[in-house]
Enzyme design. Structure first.
Site, mmCIF file in Angstrom:
data_model
loop_
_atom_site.group_PDB
_atom_site.id
_atom_site.type_symbol
_atom_site.label_atom_id
_atom_site.label_comp_id
_atom_site.label_asym_id
_atom_site.label_seq_id
_atom_site.Cartn_x
_atom_site.Cartn_y
_atom_site.Cartn_z
ATOM 1 N N LYS A 115 0.821 -1.214 0.000
ATOM 2 C CA LYS A 115 0.000 0.000 0.000
ATOM 3 C C LYS A 115 0.857 1.267 0.000
ATOM 4 O O LYS A 115 0.404 2.314 -0.436
ATOM 5 C CB LYS A 115 -0.986 -0.022 1.161
ATOM 6 C CG LYS A 115 -2.066 -1.074 0.925
ATOM 7 C CD LYS A 115 -3.169 -1.062 1.938
ATOM 8 C CE LYS A 115 -4.236 -2.076 1.564
ATOM 9 N NZ LYS A 115 -3.764 -3.476 1.744
HETATM 10 C C1 LIG Z 1 -4.333 -4.568 1.101
HETATM 11 C C2 LIG Z 1 -3.557 -5.820 0.974
HETATM 12 C C3 LIG Z 1 -3.925 -6.833 0.057
HETATM 13 C C4 LIG Z 1 -5.181 -6.743 -0.788
HETATM 14 O O1 LIG Z 1 -5.093 -5.754 -1.777
HETATM 15 P P1 LIG Z 1 -6.429 -5.227 -2.527
HETATM 16 O O2 LIG Z 1 -5.982 -4.063 -3.315
HETATM 17 O O3 LIG Z 1 -7.388 -4.847 -1.425
HETATM 18 O O4 LIG Z 1 -6.961 -6.341 -3.350
HETATM 19 C C5 LIG Z 1 -3.107 -7.948 -0.054
HETATM 20 N N1 LIG Z 1 -2.005 -8.092 0.708
HETATM 21 C C6 LIG Z 1 -1.620 -7.155 1.615
HETATM 22 C C7 LIG Z 1 -0.401 -7.396 2.424
HETATM 23 C C8 LIG Z 1 -2.377 -5.981 1.766
HETATM 24 O O5 LIG Z 1 -1.980 -5.054 2.667
#
Ligand SMILES: *Cc1c(COP(=O)(O)O)cnc(C)c1O
Length: 487
Positions: free
Chosen positions: A114
């Site tokens: 993120k």
């Molecule tokens: C947020 C997250 C996901 C999922 O991503 P999306 O964009 O919501 O599909 C997968 N793995 C980790 C470690 C995350 O923080």
């Protein structure tokens, strides 16, 4: 080459908006999601030219296709600043055998993917707020990764404050330390007596109070945020450029550990933009509402009670907020059909695209699979035995499902969405080892923590925000981009 890209709603309402105007909510005024009015296209010659670029340079090129209202030199300054906290390569690729390559998206300040989008969003939000002379108070709820990525991207900004609710006592020690060790004046950690859903309901109550929201310039930076989606498109291009040799339109496939369908949607956009992607493999954990949809064509969101707490917690979703953007393309951008699908969902609890399901793979390259706790353990072990690499449980979900979809001659790139240090318990269970922390991580774990405890009480939250919020000119629906004709 400036783009005059505009953004429209998946539900067909409202006027087209510029990139800056869609920055904050991602939600169009009619309840739909903002999407590009037309998908930019990248020619093969352009792709080849991009091989020589650094990550920030590539980000500037890709984002210029979406953010036509921001001068290129400003974009370049922002992408430089956004990716400065990362290692020089920003997104390293490493092979782990059996035709699989990990795409390292977790090199940023909070050790999860993120950061890739949030670091850019922090830059572009502050920039847009400066241009419009306003401020933003970000209100969010987190069960871990999103909140820390947002806080690390927005800390120390002049025109932004962050109010982040988390369920008291329910995050890991590492996640708590990542958020609560920040002592920036504009970061407010609020630990609510309750579970994540209680936190989210508090956010919804305040966000639904239009007057309060407007008076305090409240906004969100959640996973439907369009700037996050576009910033994530960049690393699909980057990974393709690193995994292929010059001169070919070689296809690669990607596997994406998925929750809200944000990350993989960016890959879907990259493919629509002309990047030679063969398959986009969506990996879920036991909360496999999306695997069910891509296998059957029936989308049936679950209740909070039906949603399991798993050992890949950032993928524990009951519904996938970004799926509407895929449906919009599936129905050939016909808002009437999007509206119909969501009316059906409201009326009967599901919608049904069984007749279109063969197109998911044939036309869009989308296939899927599910992974369980036992799969994660086994995958962490086998990757470690084969390569010495330790992968995190979310990436393990990806590797497990990727192995089921590898095709001869097609590189399979698995997105590494977090570092194992965030999930030490799981690594101990799988490998029987204690992970070592780098000195700066150990210092973070040992640092004093800053958090305000609060009852599950909307009035208490209102009072806290009213006292601590940044103040600035109120400019209606969106504090950003009030003047849409600004150059
Ligand atoms: C947020 C997250 C996901 C999922 O991503 P999306 O964009 O919501 O599909 C997968 N793995 C980790 C470690 C995350 O923080």
């Amino acid at each position: 080459m400036a783009s005059d890209q505009q953004y429209i709603s998946t539900r067909g309402g409202g006027e087209p908006l510029s990139f800056s105007e869609t920055l904050i909510e991602g939600l169009a005024r009619d309840g739909g999601l903002a999407v590009p009015a037309s998908m930019p296209h990248v020619a093969t010659e352009t792709l080849e030219r991009w091989r020589a670029l650094t990550y920030p340079q590539l980000a500037t090129e890709v984002l210029a296709l979406f953010a036509g209202d921001i001068p290129r030199e400003d974009l370049a300054r922002m992408t430089d600043a956004a990716y400065a906290p990362f290692p020089a390569e920003v997104v390293p690729l490493r092979q782990i055998g059996d035709g699989l390559t990990l795409v390292g998206l977790s090199e940023g300040p909070t050790l999860a993917f993120k950061d890739m989008a949030m670091q850019f969003l922090g830059q572009v939000l502050e920039y847009a707020l400066e241009r419009s002379g306003s401020v933003l108070n970000v209100l969010g709820a987190t069960s871990g990764d999103t909140g820390s990525a947002a806080e690390h991207a927005l800390r120390g900004k002049d025109r932004i404050a962050v109010f982040m609710l988390s369920p008291r006592g329910r995050m890991s020690a590492f996640q708590r330390a990542q958020m609560f060790s920040l002592d920036d004046a504009n970061v407010h950690n609020i630990a609510v007596d309750g579970v994540f859903d209680d936190c989210q309901n508090l956010v919804k109550r305040l966000a639904g109070d239009v007057e309060f929201k407007r008076a305090h310039n409240l906004g969100a930076v959640n996973s439907i945020n369009l700037a996050r989606i576009t910033a994530q498109v960049v690393y699909y291009f980057w990974a393709w450029l690193r995994a292929t040799d010059a001169g070919g339109a070689t296809e690669v496939s990607f596997t994406v550990p998925s929750g809200n369908f944000g990350n993989i949607l960016s890959g879907f956009y990259a493919k629509r933009m002309g990047l030679p992607i063969r398959r986009l493999v969506l990996a879920t954990n036991e909360n496999n509402v999306l695997d069910e949809f891509f296998r059957t064509g029936v989308y049936r969101p679950r209740t909070a009670a039906e949603t399991l707490a798993t050992s890949s917690p950032s993928m524990d979703i009951s519904k996938a907020s970004n799926l509407e953007r895929f449906i919009f393309e599936l129905v050939d951008r016909d808002p009437a059909r999007v509206n119909t699908a969501w009316h059906e969902l409201d009326a009967q609890g599901f919608f049904d695209f069984t007749a279109e399901q063969p197109r998911f793979a044939d036309e869009f390259g989308l296939v899927s699979g599910t992974s369980t706790h036992a799969d994660r353990i086994e995958t962490i072990r086998s990757v470690h035995a084969g390569t010495g690499e330790i992968i995190d449980p979310h990436t393990a979900d990806g590797v497990k499902v990727a192995r089921e979809h590898v095709e001869p001659g097609v590189p399979m790139l698995v997105l590494e969405t977090a570092k194992p240090q965030k999930f030490a318990d799981m690594i101990r269970e799988a490998l029987g080892v204690e992970l070592e922390y780098a000195p700066e991580l150990q210092a973070m774990l040992d640092a004093p923590q800053h958090v305000t405890d609060m009852a599950d009480d909307a009035d208490a939250l209102r009072a806290y925000i009213a006292a601590a919020a940044l103040r600035g000119a109120t400019v209606g629906h969106s504090p950003v981009g009030a003047d849409r004709h600004e150059s």
